[in-house]
Design a protein around this motif. Structure first.
Motif, PDB file in Angstrom:
ATOM      1  N   GLY A 189      33.318  48.475  41.697  1.00 23.71           N
ATOM      2  CA  GLY A 189      34.387  49.046  40.886  1.00 23.71           C
ATOM      3  C   GLY A 189      35.393  47.989  40.464  1.00 23.71           C
ATOM      4  N   TYR A 190      35.709  47.104  41.384  1.00 28.38           N
ATOM      5  CA  TYR A 190      36.627  45.989  41.086  1.00 28.38           C
ATOM      6  C   TYR A 190      36.088  45.181  39.924  1.00 28.38           C
ATOM      7  N   GLU A 191      34.764  44.918  39.964  1.00 29.19           N
ATOM      8  CA  GLU A 191      34.169  44.095  38.904  1.00 29.19           C
ATOM      9  C   GLU A 191      34.083  44.867  37.594  1.00 29.19           C
ATOM     10  N   TYR A 206      36.221  56.560  44.755  1.00 32.58           N
ATOM     11  CA  TYR A 206      35.931  55.483  45.699  1.00 32.58           C
ATOM     12  C   TYR A 206      35.253  54.313  44.997  1.00 32.58           C
ATOM     13  N   ARG A 259      36.126  47.224  36.559  1.00 33.54           N
ATOM     14  CA  ARG A 259      37.463  47.286  35.960  1.00 33.54           C
ATOM     15  C   ARG A 259      37.869  45.920  35.412  1.00 33.54           C
ATOM     16  N   TRP A 287      37.901  52.417  42.640  1.00 29.51           N
ATOM     17  CA  TRP A 287      39.087  51.774  43.224  1.00 29.51           C
ATOM     18  C   TRP A 287      38.901  51.185  44.615  1.00 29.51           C
ATOM     19  N   ARG A 288      37.742  51.412  45.213  1.00 31.35           N
ATOM     20  CA  ARG A 288      37.602  50.924  46.573  1.00 31.35           C
ATOM     21  C   ARG A 288      36.396  50.010  46.791  1.00 31.35           C
ATOM     22  N   THR A 289      35.486  49.948  45.827  1.00 31.60           N
ATOM     23  CA  THR A 289      34.323  49.094  46.073  1.00 31.60           C
ATOM     24  C   THR A 289      34.400  47.829  45.242  1.00 31.60           C
ATOM     25  N   ARG A 290      33.582  46.844  45.649  1.00 30.40           N
ATOM     26  CA  ARG A 290      33.502  45.583  44.945  1.00 30.40           C
ATOM     27  C   ARG A 290      32.993  45.811  43.529  1.00 30.40           C
TER      28      ARG A 290
END
Lengths: 364, 533
Positions: free
Chosen positions: A226-228, A218, A230, A221-224
């Motif tokens: 994690g987005y940052e 989660y 990656r 791949w699902r949180t802000r």
């Protein structure tokens, strides 16, 4: 266009790598005059055919899941955290302090306290290399390796000079109180007339590890955040353009990584030995690197790879016990698996990619 | 009739499922300049790589001077008399010109005889073709134009009669490009055969004798340059009618949106790249910054976009915004109404491994509309991405495809869609059409003009003079970190801007090229001085 279908990338490549490692291991076993098929049977028998074997396999797998996730999270931010070993040792200290100095009424509360302690201490130990990398550019690979040694030294000192009970001979803390003992698989799954997982160390921490896999998925791949993480891992220049602070991401990713590595010590320290001993990590921090590589830094991949390595650990122990294959050779076999699945990935990947391209061209 | 210098018959090459070259036949007469033009990915570079022995053709034959020739590697190409000047020079930076020229063509184990021979040969070549370069200068101290001459000399030293130049003017100022063309002219007079690969129609029209057009791996036409027009070539390249000039109304500038005062930027190496710039951009106008790459334009954009630090004052709609420390990041800039299409979409504008939909919120991913609780609202982002991609005609319109799988033009459209649809007060645009095919250029230019017509301020940085001239309402020229001056596009021309880009403001007397040459010699001396000091 992707060069290969996803199933080939996720399933076929690790499988072929494993088979190659197995063939080479078989040759090594043949060379010292043992029968590789018997050896393999023995490993499977010992690790997977009895519930007690599973109890050991899953115990090791629990350790590897935590350390594998730790390495995987850092990988997503393009950092190579080799310090899982040291972070897990310090996590053990956190667990020991939480268990020894807080009077817990029940294990279910104690495990929450131990989780917090392990995560905090592991994260704290990762924080220093992280801030050095982010602010000063000290390479994280170098600093985390050095911090493994420092951690071992710190733990040695504390166990010998401060935490060792008066009169005790070995460098370890006192036994944790009864209320902090975690239920083992035997406690959980045995019935009155059918005792399962006899003597095996697998315990409730296994389920925490599974929960950690889900939570990390989660997170990535699902949180802000994690987005940052990656985005930063893929391209630092692009992250800067987007206003993502490299310092912040470096530090946060390493804190999470260190905390995950620290959590491993719940399994070893609280679940198995029930006191803090020297070298409770047994190299699991390093195995985590191989697990993360083989699992492609994906939590589900880490889960599967951890179980594979758990099997290798337990099967290897069985081999050492029942055959003339020396203990060192089992390390060789494990190393071959790491070599093929982790380091020699391209050796299998490139011919396969060509094959798939050729197949596609013929279809077209 | 003499045998053609080069004749290709039925060349085909596939990379996996991609047919890069399909049954290509051309024939180039000796002593001519033959242009090959086509969009990115049309297969020009593949064809030349086959000719130079980097790739092996799946089918087809190569004839050199009437002889059937096999070219398995570049060594064979060299001995067949083919020389190649790559877009990215293959020179050893800390070697001298002479050392670079003999590299790979040494006569024996000892260097001295080869160097002496090369020195003599070089002098001879310099006289014959006006290719003047100091043989003892270090490559790193030479201007880009001179480095390119070294590449040409390298080929000539290896007795090449056939020269292939791959996008040779991409890195040159207009004056340097003119010099290059004079050299090519001279080479043609001496009987050399030249193949010029480019996507610039102007160059084709100016210098080539014949031109072949490639589209999607196929040779669509070969015509005499004097019989064709830029319009026709553009249509052959794209396969449909295109507008070469941007269709736009006169600007109606309003309030000042961006004010820059005495902006200075020092890069990581401690070199001052922007040396005190003053600039204003008003609502409803496009201000173009012209200049040769590396004269501080990139740094200017980076500071305005918040991912590099600088000193000075910047006011956005009258409010000062910080240039360093807290509040000087891309996030703060976006909140201040500055959106940014960065120069390098692959390194900055996009995460190449992210899907298109993930990229459509990159930099805006913290906006509340994309959150649902502690998680990101991926479904909402995907729906929005689909709509955006449709509005900006991104092909294929599949938001789940990774950014790296789109063509350059479509990648750029994804970035533009993301930034323009924010409806910013100020849009920073860097090299909007670099590596973008003609069809997409038209669309991208139109989008930028539309934003201007909605009363937004636009700061455009481009190394393509054509683009600056056709899009801008006001042009500022940057050279060596300074703004050399501002011009109105209808009161200037490429020649004047070209001189300003080389650091010369007033009309010089005498031969234009000579002055430019002197200017570069001066710069080189300065650089050497810096290096020695």
């Amino acid at each position: 266009m992707d060069k290969m279908p996803q199933w080939a990338d996720v399933v076929l490549i690790p499988l072929i790598s494993l088979i190659l490692a197995a063939i080479l291991s078989a040759l090594v076993i043949l060379a010292i005059g043992e029968n590789p098929i018997d050896a393999f049977n023995l490993m499977v028998q010992g690790a997977l055919m009895r519930s007690a074997g599973w109890g050991y396999t899953l115990y090791y797998a629990t350790n590897f899941m935590f350390t594998g996730l730790a390495v995987a999270v850092a990988f997503h931010a393009r950092m190579f955290n080799i310090g899982g070993e040291g972070q897990a040792m310090l996590g053990g200290l956190g667990v020991a302090l939480a268990c020894l100095y807080i009077p817990w009424p029940h294990w279910s509360l104690a495990i929450i306290g131990a989780t917090v302690g392990a995560a905090l201490f592991g994260a704290a130990w990762a924080y220093i290399p992280a801030i050095l990398q982010a602010r000063r550019g000290s390479h994280i690979v170098i600093t985390t390796i050095m911090f493994n040694f420092i951690a071992a030294g710190v733990l040695n000192y504390l166990l010998v000079n401060m935490l060792r009970p008066v009169g005790a001979m070995d460098p370890a803390t006192a036994k944790f109180p009864e209320a902090t003992h975690l239920p083992t698989f035997r406690d959980m799954f045995s019935t009155a007339d059918n005792i399962m997982f006899r003597g095996a160390p697998a315990n409730v921490t296994f389920f925490i590890a599974i929960a950690a896999c889900v939570l990390v998925w989660y997170l990535i791949w699902r949180t802000r955040l994690g987005y940052e993480i990656r985005a930063f891992g893929h391209s630092e220049s692009a992250a800067k353009y987007a206003g993502i602070s490299p310092v912040r991401i470096t530090v946060i990713a390493m804190l999470i990584s260190g905390a995950l590595a620290g959590l491993m010590s719940i399994n070893t320290t609280m679940g198995e030995s029930e006191r803090l001993i020297l070298n409770s990590t047994e190299g699991a921090g390093f195995i985590g690197i191989a697990v993360a590589l083989m699992g492609r830094s994906h939590p589900f991949g880490v889960f599967l790879a951890a179980i594979l390595f758990g099997f290798l650990y337990q099967g290897g122990a069985e081999l050492a016990l029942w055959t003339n294959i020396p203990r060192e050779l089992i390390v060789v076999i494990q190393a071959l698996v790491i070599l093929f699945t982790g380091a020699l990935d391209n050796m299998v990947r490139m011919p396969l990619e060509k094959l798939f391209l050729a197949l596609r061209r013929r279809d077209a | 009739m003499t045998a053609p210098a080069i004749e290709l018959k039925g060349i085909s090459k596939a990379f996996g499922p991609v047919q890069a070259n399909k049954d290509i036949s051309i024939s180039v007469q000796p002593g001519t300049i033959h242009g090959i033009i086509g969009e990115n990915g049309a297969g020009k570079s593949t064809l030349m790589s086959i000719l130079y022995g980097f790739y092996k053709a799946d089918a087809g034959e190569i004839f050199i001077k009437g002889q059937k020739t096999l070219i398995p590697d570049s060594q064979a190409a060299i001995s067949a008399g083919i020389g190649m000047v790559f877009q990215h020079f293959k020179l050893v930076e800390n070697f001298t010109v002479l050392e670079n020229i003999i590299l790979g063509a040494e006569d024996g184990r000892l260097l001295r005889p080869s160097l002496a021979k090369a020195r003599k040969e070089l002098k001879h070549l310099a006289e014959e073709y006006e290719l003047n370069v100091d043989p003892d200068a270090l490559i790193e101290n030479l201007s880009v134009g001179h480095q390119q001459r070294v590449e040409i000399l390298k080929a000539l030293y290896r007795q090449a009669d056939i020269l292939i130049l791959d996008e040779p003017t991409g890195v040159l100022t207009p004056a340097e490009a003119d010099q290059l063309f004079r050299i090519l002219d001279r080479l043609r007079e001496e009987g050399k055969t030249i193949i010029l690969i480019t996507h610039k129609l102007r160059e084709i029209m100016e210098i080539t004798d014949t031109v072949s057009v490639m589209r999607r791996g196929q040779m669509t036409a070969t015509v005499k340059t004097s019989d064709t027009s830029p319009q026709e070539l553009a249509e052959l390249m794209v396969g449909r009618k295109v507008l070469l000039r941007v269709d736009k109304k006169p600007a109606t500038p309003g309030e000042v949106v961006l004010e820059v005062e005495n902006l200075r930027v020092i890069d990581d190496k401690g070199v001052e790249r922007v040396k005190g710039i003053d600039l204003t951009v008003r609502a409803g106008e496009i201000v173009g910054i012209a200049g040769v790459a590396g004269n501080g334009q990139s740094e200017l954009l980076e500071v305005l976009g918040g991912f590099a630090e600088g000193t000075g004052t910047i006011r956005m709609n009258g409010t000062e915004i910080p240039l360093s420390g807290l509040g000087a990041d891309g996030q703060a800039r976006r909140e201040a109404g500055i959106c940014h299409v960065p120069e390098d979409r692959q390194r900055e504008g996009l995460i190449m491994d992210y899907t298109a939909w993930e990229n459509t919120v990159f930099g805006y991913h913290r906006n509340p509309e994309y959150q649902s609780g502690i998680l990101m609202d991926n479904a909402a982002i995907q729906t929005e991405a689909e709509a955006k991609m449709e509005r900006f005609d991104v092909r294929p319109p599949d938001p789940k495809l990774a950014a790296k799988n789109f063509s350059g033009g479509n990648q750029q459209k994804i970035v533009l869609a993301r930034e323009i649809e924010r409806n910013p007060d100020l849009l920073l645009v860097g090299q909007p059409t670099r590596g973008v095919d003609i069809g997409a250029i038209e669309f991208i230019h139109q989008q930028i003009v539309n934003l201007r017509d909605q009363g937004k301020a636009i700061l455009l940085v481009s190394v393509e003079l054509d683009e600056i001239l056709s899009l801008s309402d006001r042009i500022a020229v940057m050279f060596d970190g300074h703004i050399m001056g501002e011009r109105s596009p209808d009161q200037t021309d490429e020649k004047e801007l070209g001189l300003m880009m080389a650091g010369i403001t007033q009309e010089p007397e005498g031969d234009l090229a000579k002055v430019v040459d002197q200017q570069f010699a001066l710069q080189e001396q300065e650089r050497e001085g810096e290096a020695n000091g």
